[in-house]
Design a protein around this motif. Structure first.
Motif, PDB file in Angstrom:
ATOM      1  N   THR A 152       0.816  -1.219   0.000  1.00 56.04           N
ATOM      2  CA  THR A 152       0.000   0.000   0.000  1.00 56.04           C
ATOM      3  C   THR A 152       0.846   1.263   0.000  1.00 56.04           C
ATOM      4  O   THR A 152       0.320   2.376   0.070  1.00 56.04           O
ATOM      5  CB  THR A 152      -0.951   0.025   1.208  1.00 56.04           C
ATOM      6  N   THR A 153       2.159   1.107  -0.034  1.00 54.78           N
ATOM      7  CA  THR A 153       3.051   2.272  -0.037  1.00 54.78           C
ATOM      8  C   THR A 153       2.971   3.012  -1.368  1.00 54.78           C
ATOM      9  O   THR A 153       3.089   2.398  -2.441  1.00 54.78           O
ATOM     10  CB  THR A 153       4.501   1.833   0.219  1.00 54.78           C
ATOM     11  N   SER A 154       2.748   4.311  -1.280  1.00 53.18           N
ATOM     12  CA  SER A 154       2.749   5.151  -2.491  1.00 53.18           C
ATOM     13  C   SER A 154       4.152   5.177  -3.082  1.00 53.18           C
ATOM     14  O   SER A 154       5.140   5.248  -2.333  1.00 53.18           O
ATOM     15  CB  SER A 154       2.314   6.564  -2.152  1.00 53.18           C
ATOM     16  N   TYR A 155       4.332   5.208  -4.296  1.00 53.73           N
ATOM     17  CA  TYR A 155       3.428   5.096  -5.421  1.00 53.73           C
ATOM     18  C   TYR A 155       3.830   3.860  -6.205  1.00 53.73           C
ATOM     19  O   TYR A 155       4.198   3.926  -7.380  1.00 53.73           O
ATOM     20  CB  TYR A 155       3.517   6.347  -6.301  1.00 53.73           C
ATOM     21  N   TYR A 156       3.770   2.702  -5.548  1.00 55.95           N
ATOM     22  CA  TYR A 156       4.190   1.482  -6.206  1.00 55.95           C
ATOM     23  C   TYR A 156       3.012   0.737  -6.812  1.00 55.95           C
ATOM     24  O   TYR A 156       1.865   0.869  -6.387  1.00 55.95           O
ATOM     25  CB  TYR A 156       4.931   0.575  -5.226  1.00 55.95           C
ATOM     26  N   ALA A 157       3.353  -0.056  -7.828  1.00 55.24           N
ATOM     27  CA  ALA A 157       2.378  -0.908  -8.495  1.00 55.24           C
ATOM     28  C   ALA A 157       2.951  -2.308  -8.557  1.00 55.24           C
ATOM     29  O   ALA A 157       4.155  -2.490  -8.724  1.00 55.24           O
ATOM     30  CB  ALA A 157       2.081  -0.386  -9.902  1.00 55.24           C
ATOM     31  N   ILE A 186      -1.790  -4.195  -9.958  1.00 52.84           N
ATOM     32  CA  ILE A 186      -2.620  -3.583  -8.934  1.00 52.84           C
ATOM     33  C   ILE A 186      -1.760  -2.546  -8.225  1.00 52.84           C
ATOM     34  O   ILE A 186      -0.660  -2.847  -7.763  1.00 52.84           O
ATOM     35  CB  ILE A 186      -3.215  -4.625  -7.956  1.00 52.84           C
ATOM     36  N   ALA A 187      -2.240  -1.345  -8.170  1.00 50.06           N
ATOM     37  CA  ALA A 187      -1.445  -0.250  -7.627  1.00 50.06           C
ATOM     38  C   ALA A 187      -1.624  -0.128  -6.111  1.00 50.06           C
ATOM     39  O   ALA A 187      -2.464  -0.793  -5.500  1.00 50.06           O
ATOM     40  CB  ALA A 187      -1.828   1.051  -8.319  1.00 50.06           C
ATOM     41  N   ARG A 243      -9.908 -12.365 -19.217  1.00 49.26           N
ATOM     42  CA  ARG A 243      -9.681 -13.587 -18.427  1.00 49.26           C
ATOM     43  C   ARG A 243      -8.898 -13.347 -17.143  1.00 49.26           C
ATOM     44  O   ARG A 243      -8.685 -14.282 -16.376  1.00 49.26           O
ATOM     45  CB  ARG A 243      -8.921 -14.623 -19.259  1.00 49.26           C
ATOM     46  N   THR A 244      -8.484 -12.108 -16.903  1.00 47.18           N
ATOM     47  CA  THR A 244      -7.544 -11.830 -15.811  1.00 47.18           C
ATOM     48  C   THR A 244      -8.183 -11.014 -14.699  1.00 47.18           C
ATOM     49  O   THR A 244      -8.952 -10.082 -14.969  1.00 47.18           O
ATOM     50  CB  THR A 244      -6.320 -11.076 -16.355  1.00 47.18           C
ATOM     51  N   SER A 245      -7.840 -11.366 -13.475  1.00 47.95           N
ATOM     52  CA  SER A 245      -8.257 -10.584 -12.315  1.00 47.95           C
ATOM     53  C   SER A 245      -7.109 -10.557 -11.313  1.00 47.95           C
ATOM     54  O   SER A 245      -6.507 -11.588 -11.010  1.00 47.95           O
ATOM     55  CB  SER A 245      -9.494 -11.200 -11.661  1.00 47.95           C
ATOM     56  N   ILE A 246      -6.801  -9.371 -10.827  1.00 52.09           N
ATOM     57  CA  ILE A 246      -5.764  -9.205  -9.812  1.00 52.09           C
ATOM     58  C   ILE A 246      -6.399  -8.575  -8.586  1.00 52.09           C
ATOM     59  O   ILE A 246      -7.126  -7.577  -8.703  1.00 52.09           O
ATOM     60  CB  ILE A 246      -4.595  -8.345 -10.327  1.00 52.09           C
ATOM     61  N   SER A 247      -6.138  -9.155  -7.433  1.00 50.20           N
ATOM     62  CA  SER A 247      -6.692  -8.659  -6.172  1.00 50.20           C
ATOM     63  C   SER A 247      -5.587  -8.627  -5.129  1.00 50.20           C
ATOM     64  O   SER A 247      -4.453  -9.048  -5.385  1.00 50.20           O
ATOM     65  CB  SER A 247      -7.843  -9.558  -5.722  1.00 50.20           C
ATOM     66  N   ARG A 248      -5.923  -8.144  -3.930  1.00 53.51           N
ATOM     67  CA  ARG A 248      -4.913  -8.069  -2.888  1.00 53.51           C
ATOM     68  C   ARG A 248      -5.510  -8.328  -1.526  1.00 53.51           C
ATOM     69  O   ARG A 248      -6.725  -8.174  -1.320  1.00 53.51           O
ATOM     70  CB  ARG A 248      -4.220  -6.701  -2.911  1.00 53.51           C
ATOM     71  N   ARG A 266       7.554  -5.627  -8.669  1.00 54.85           N
ATOM     72  CA  ARG A 266       7.195  -4.285  -8.223  1.00 54.85           C
ATOM     73  C   ARG A 266       7.632  -3.260  -9.254  1.00 54.85           C
ATOM     74  O   ARG A 266       8.731  -3.334  -9.802  1.00 54.85           O
ATOM     75  CB  ARG A 266       7.868  -3.953  -6.886  1.00 54.85           C
ATOM     76  N   ASP A 267       6.767  -2.295  -9.478  1.00 59.13           N
ATOM     77  CA  ASP A 267       7.042  -1.221 -10.430  1.00 59.13           C
ATOM     78  C   ASP A 267       6.600   0.086  -9.789  1.00 59.13           C
ATOM     79  O   ASP A 267       6.084   0.098  -8.670  1.00 59.13           O
ATOM     80  CB  ASP A 267       6.274  -1.483 -11.731  1.00 59.13           C
ATOM     81  N   THR A 268       6.815   1.166 -10.479  1.00 60.81           N
ATOM     82  CA  THR A 268       6.324   2.459 -10.040  1.00 60.81           C
ATOM     83  C   THR A 268       5.017   2.745 -10.769  1.00 60.81           C
ATOM     84  O   THR A 268       4.946   2.605 -11.995  1.00 60.81           O
ATOM     85  CB  THR A 268       7.343   3.569 -10.350  1.00 60.81           C
ATOM     86  N   ALA A 269       3.992   3.132 -10.015  1.00 59.69           N
ATOM     87  CA  ALA A 269       2.698   3.394 -10.626  1.00 59.69           C
ATOM     88  C   ALA A 269       2.782   4.626 -11.532  1.00 59.69           C
ATOM     89  O   ALA A 269       3.248   5.688 -11.097  1.00 59.69           O
ATOM     90  CB  ALA A 269       1.642   3.608  -9.546  1.00 59.69           C
ATOM     91  N   PRO A 270       2.349   4.508 -12.786  1.00 58.03           N
ATOM     92  CA  PRO A 270       2.406   5.660 -13.694  1.00 58.03           C
ATOM     93  C   PRO A 270       1.234   6.598 -13.452  1.00 58.03           C
ATOM     94  O   PRO A 270       0.241   6.241 -12.822  1.00 58.03           O
ATOM     95  CB  PRO A 270       2.291   5.000 -15.068  1.00 58.03           C
ATOM     96  N   ASP A 271       1.351   7.797 -14.006  1.00 51.57           N
ATOM     97  CA  ASP A 271       0.227   8.739 -13.934  1.00 51.57           C
ATOM     98  C   ASP A 271      -0.933   8.252 -14.798  1.00 51.57           C
ATOM     99  O   ASP A 271      -2.095   8.487 -14.487  1.00 51.57           O
ATOM    100  CB  ASP A 271       0.678  10.121 -14.390  1.00 51.57           C
ATOM    101  N   SER A 272      -0.586   7.581 -15.891  1.00 53.73           N
ATOM    102  CA  SER A 272      -1.601   7.063 -16.809  1.00 53.73           C
ATOM    103  C   SER A 272      -1.114   5.740 -17.374  1.00 53.73           C
ATOM    104  O   SER A 272       0.076   5.551 -17.613  1.00 53.73           O
ATOM    105  CB  SER A 272      -1.832   8.050 -17.950  1.00 53.73           C
TER     106      SER A 272
END
Length: 126
Positions: free
Chosen positions: A30-35, A53-54, A68-73, A99-105
């Motif tokens: 849940t740490t900003s701003y990771y995806a 999932i961001a 066909r895909t669903s991601i949850s947490r 882990r990645d950095t969540a993009p603006d878009s």
């Protein structure tokens, strides 16, 4: 140091749903701003990004797999999960969480993870 570990069945029958879980340590999902992504590599092919999932729980999927895909947490366990329905032998691959950095878009998003799990082999076969 962030660590990711995939877990789940290594063998799935055709038409069933593939379910994998990624357990994260050394950092909160849940740490900003990771995806947090799922990526796979079929045998003899390149990496295929599946979805993300961001930190805020929002999701985005590859258009080719979206139906066909669903991601949850589960934030209480610091885990995120992948479900891929109606699998066929073409879904046989090594599946990675990352882990990645969540993009603006996500309109022009290109995955560039900095931490990866070790990967888990999933075979679709009867």
């Amino acid at each position: 140091q962030v660590q990711l570990q995939e877990s789940g069945p290594g063998l799935v029958k055709p038409s069933q749903t593939l379910s994998l879980t990624c357990t994260v340590s050394g950092g909160s999902i849940t740490t900003s701003y990771y995806a947090w992504s799922w990526i796979r590599q079929p045998p003899g092919k390149g990496l295929e990004w599946m979805g993300v999932i961001a930190y805020d729980g929002s999701t985005y999927y590859s258009p080719s797999l979206k139906s066909r895909t669903s991601i949850s947490r589960d934030t209480s366990k610091n885990q995120f999960s992948l479900q891929l329905s109606s699998v066929t032998p073409e879904d046989t691959a090594v599946y990675y969480c990352a882990r990645d950095t969540a993009p603006d878009s996500y309109s022009d998003y290109v995955a560039a993870p900095d931490y990866w799990g070790q990967g888990t082999q999933v075979t679709v076969s009867s």
